[in-house]
Write an enzyme that holds these catalytic residues in place. Sequence first.
Site, PDB file in Angstrom:
ATOM      1  N   ARG A 257      -0.623  -8.934  13.188  1.00 55.46           N
ATOM      2  CA  ARG A 257      -1.200  -7.895  12.322  1.00 55.46           C
ATOM      3  C   ARG A 257      -2.045  -8.525  11.204  1.00 55.46           C
ATOM      4  NH1 ARG A 257       4.155  -5.160  10.653  1.00 55.46           N
ATOM      5  NH2 ARG A 257       2.886  -3.914   9.226  1.00 55.46           N
TER       6      ARG A 257
ATOM      7  N   LYS B 187       0.834  -1.212   0.000  1.00 52.31           N
ATOM      8  CA  LYS B 187       0.000   0.000   0.000  1.00 52.31           C
ATOM      9  C   LYS B 187       0.866   1.258   0.000  1.00 52.31           C
ATOM     10  CE  LYS B 187      -2.006  -1.127   3.880  1.00 52.31           C
ATOM     11  NZ  LYS B 187      -1.282  -2.377   4.159  1.00 52.31           N
TER      12      LYS B 187
ATOM     13  N   ARG C 163      11.387  -1.876  11.537  1.00 57.19           N
ATOM     14  CA  ARG C 163      10.245  -1.459  12.331  1.00 57.19           C
ATOM     15  C   ARG C 163       9.983  -2.469  13.436  1.00 57.19           C
ATOM     16  NH1 ARG C 163       5.379   0.314   8.314  1.00 57.19           N
ATOM     17  NH2 ARG C 163       4.131  -0.843   9.821  1.00 57.19           N
TER      18      ARG C 163
ATOM     19  N   ARG D 164      -9.767   1.212   8.448  1.00 61.92           N
ATOM     20  CA  ARG D 164      -9.332  -0.141   8.808  1.00 61.92           C
ATOM     21  C   ARG D 164     -10.415  -0.911   9.541  1.00 61.92           C
ATOM     22  NH1 ARG D 164      -3.462   0.758   8.771  1.00 61.92           N
ATOM     23  NH2 ARG D 164      -2.472  -1.266   8.985  1.00 61.92           N
TER      24      ARG D 164
ATOM     25  N   ARG E 279      12.039  -5.893   5.233  1.00 61.85           N
ATOM     26  CA  ARG E 279      11.876  -4.435   5.075  1.00 61.85           C
ATOM     27  C   ARG E 279      12.796  -3.700   6.051  1.00 61.85           C
ATOM     28  NH1 ARG E 279       6.103  -1.593   5.467  1.00 61.85           N
ATOM     29  NH2 ARG E 279       6.033  -2.662   7.479  1.00 61.85           N
TER      30      ARG E 279
HETATM   31  P1  AP5 Z   1       4.938  -1.602   1.841  1.00 67.51           P
HETATM   32  O1  AP5 Z   1       4.631  -0.829   0.614  1.00 67.51           O
HETATM   33  O2  AP5 Z   1       5.594  -0.913   2.977  1.00 67.51           O
HETATM   34  O3  AP5 Z   1       3.608  -2.372   2.335  1.00 67.51           O
HETATM   35  P2  AP5 Z   1       2.374  -1.819   3.159  1.00 67.51           P
HETATM   36  O4  AP5 Z   1       1.164  -2.514   2.641  1.00 67.51           O
HETATM   37  O5  AP5 Z   1       2.353  -0.324   3.189  1.00 67.51           O
HETATM   38  O6  AP5 Z   1       2.752  -2.418   4.580  1.00 67.51           O
HETATM   39  P3  AP5 Z   1       2.712  -1.776   6.021  1.00 67.51           P
HETATM   40  O7  AP5 Z   1       3.330  -2.818   6.908  1.00 67.51           O
HETATM   41  O8  AP5 Z   1       3.336  -0.423   6.081  1.00 67.51           O
HETATM   42  O9  AP5 Z   1       1.196  -1.612   6.237  1.00 67.51           O
HETATM   43  P4  AP5 Z   1       0.380  -1.795   7.520  1.00 67.51           P
HETATM   44  O10 AP5 Z   1      -0.962  -1.610   6.985  1.00 67.51           O
HETATM   45  O11 AP5 Z   1       0.520  -3.019   8.313  1.00 67.51           O
HETATM   46  O12 AP5 Z   1       1.043  -0.713   8.483  1.00 67.51           O
HETATM   47  P5  AP5 Z   1       0.710   0.806   8.728  1.00 67.51           P
HETATM   48  O13 AP5 Z   1       1.995   1.518   8.668  1.00 67.51           O
HETATM   49  O14 AP5 Z   1      -0.426   1.277   7.906  1.00 67.51           O
HETATM   50  O15 AP5 Z   1       5.809  -2.869   1.408  1.00 67.51           O
HETATM   51  C1  AP5 Z   1       6.281  -3.797   2.370  1.00 67.51           C
HETATM   52  C2  AP5 Z   1       7.640  -4.371   1.914  1.00 67.51           C
HETATM   53  O16 AP5 Z   1       7.440  -5.124   0.706  1.00 67.51           O
HETATM   54  C3  AP5 Z   1       8.669  -3.284   1.563  1.00 67.51           C
HETATM   55  O17 AP5 Z   1       9.946  -3.760   1.937  1.00 67.51           O
HETATM   56  C4  AP5 Z   1       8.571  -3.158   0.021  1.00 67.51           C
HETATM   57  O18 AP5 Z   1       9.810  -2.756  -0.535  1.00 67.51           O
HETATM   58  C5  AP5 Z   1       8.219  -4.580  -0.367  1.00 67.51           C
HETATM   59  N1  AP5 Z   1       7.370  -4.647  -1.562  1.00 67.51           N
HETATM   60  C6  AP5 Z   1       6.326  -3.844  -1.894  1.00 67.51           C
HETATM   61  N2  AP5 Z   1       5.777  -4.236  -3.052  1.00 67.51           N
HETATM   62  C7  AP5 Z   1       6.482  -5.337  -3.465  1.00 67.51           C
HETATM   63  C8  AP5 Z   1       6.375  -6.200  -4.594  1.00 67.51           C
HETATM   64  N3  AP5 Z   1       5.443  -6.034  -5.558  1.00 67.51           N
HETATM   65  N4  AP5 Z   1       7.241  -7.242  -4.681  1.00 67.51           N
HETATM   66  C9  AP5 Z   1       8.204  -7.438  -3.720  1.00 67.51           C
HETATM   67  N5  AP5 Z   1       8.364  -6.643  -2.630  1.00 67.51           N
HETATM   68  C10 AP5 Z   1       7.498  -5.598  -2.508  1.00 67.51           C
HETATM   69  O19 AP5 Z   1       0.163   0.770  10.246  1.00 67.51           O
HETATM   70  C11 AP5 Z   1       1.007   0.425  11.319  1.00 67.51           C
HETATM   71  C12 AP5 Z   1       0.190   0.376  12.606  1.00 67.51           C
HETATM   72  O20 AP5 Z   1      -0.394   1.670  12.863  1.00 67.51           O
HETATM   73  C13 AP5 Z   1      -1.006  -0.588  12.602  1.00 67.51           C
HETATM   74  O21 AP5 Z   1      -0.626  -1.912  12.920  1.00 67.51           O
HETATM   75  C14 AP5 Z   1      -1.897   0.044  13.694  1.00 67.51           C
HETATM   76  O22 AP5 Z   1      -1.408  -0.241  14.982  1.00 67.51           O
HETATM   77  C15 AP5 Z   1      -1.706   1.537  13.433  1.00 67.51           C
HETATM   78  N6  AP5 Z   1      -2.693   2.082  12.490  1.00 67.51           N
HETATM   79  C16 AP5 Z   1      -2.436   2.649  11.271  1.00 67.51           C
HETATM   80  N7  AP5 Z   1      -3.578   3.048  10.689  1.00 67.51           N
HETATM   81  C17 AP5 Z   1      -4.586   2.734  11.544  1.00 67.51           C
HETATM   82  C18 AP5 Z   1      -6.005   2.871  11.491  1.00 67.51           C
HETATM   83  N8  AP5 Z   1      -6.608   3.429  10.433  1.00 67.51           N
HETATM   84  N9  AP5 Z   1      -6.719   2.424  12.548  1.00 67.51           N
HETATM   85  C19 AP5 Z   1      -6.124   1.886  13.627  1.00 67.51           C
HETATM   86  N10 AP5 Z   1      -4.791   1.720  13.739  1.00 67.51           N
HETATM   87  C20 AP5 Z   1      -4.019   2.130  12.702  1.00 67.51           C
END
Ligand code: AP5
Length: 217
Positions: free
Chosen positions: A174, A15, A163, A90, A129
């Site tokens: 997660r 994402k 992270r 979410r 990552r």
């Molecule tokens: P990346 O693009 O970083 O993936 P992502 O989907 O953004 O993963 P995240 O772990 O950041 O998302 P998340 O939803 O768990 O965490 P968030 O930060 O939102 O890619 C991941 C890896 O894969 C990278 O190394 C990349 O290079 C690689 N990659 C990407 N595409 C690829 C491909 N095609 N092929 C190979 N490799 C690839 O949230 C963190 C925390 O915040 C949550 O757990 C929660 O506690 C809180 N939080 C955030 N938003 C909310 C909400 N709305 N409500 C409640 N709590 C929330």
Amino acid sequence: MSVRVVLLGPPGVGKGTQGRRLAAQHRWSLISTGEILRDAVARKTLLGLEARKRMDSGLLVPDDVMIGLVRDRSAEDDSAAGFVLDGFPRTVPQANALDSMLQARGQRPDAAVGFDAPAEELVRRLSARRECPVCKRTYNLVTAPPQNNQECDDHPGTVLTQREDDKEETVRKRLQVYREQTSPLLDYYRGQGRLRMVPATGPVDDVYHSLSRALGC
Ligand code: AP5
């Protein structure tokens, strides 16, 4: 044209990677709730102090906190031309709140993109990552490594960090939270006729191509 896109999908599906590119190409703002929270944690604000424990355990931050945060951020000037939401909504209450806040502005989410990839691929991606603690640029030690060992290409000498919530046990938590609390949003947006599913396996460029095609932009 002002466009509001919601990116959905499990942790590690891409994402952030795709959202950054989409927002940059169209000059939309990128609203990443995870990044906003991590910034608050780093600055030790009240929000950060409250959110940290839940984030480190792989749990969601309470809905009312997240809704207030997105209401404020999406009303800022740089979001007027359109925005990409990465990580929000979410939960169903967050999706309802997003509909209401946009409706009050005469707007609506134009499309929700559901990215998908097998769970074991997501665990592999997140274990590899790393990010630069200075500029927050993300790398993947397997698929997108830095040029020099584990240092940021843009900040030589700065060692990349992992992270806290990318440890395997927390990643699995997660994924469970995603299945239980977030995946119902696929049906929510499907019911509104706004869901576009995009396979997120394969090279980043190919996924971006599928995303652009799904959005017609
Ligand atoms: P990346 O693009 O970083 O993936 P992502 O989907 O953004 O993963 P995240 O772990 O950041 O998302 P998340 O939803 O768990 O965490 P968030 O930060 O939102 O890619 C991941 C890896 O894969 C990278 O190394 C990349 O290079 C690689 N990659 C990407 N595409 C690829 C491909 N095609 N092929 C190979 N490799 C690839 O949230 C963190 C925390 O915040 C949550 O757990 C929660 O506690 C809180 N939080 C955030 N938003 C909310 C909400 N709305 N409500 C409640 N709590 C929330």
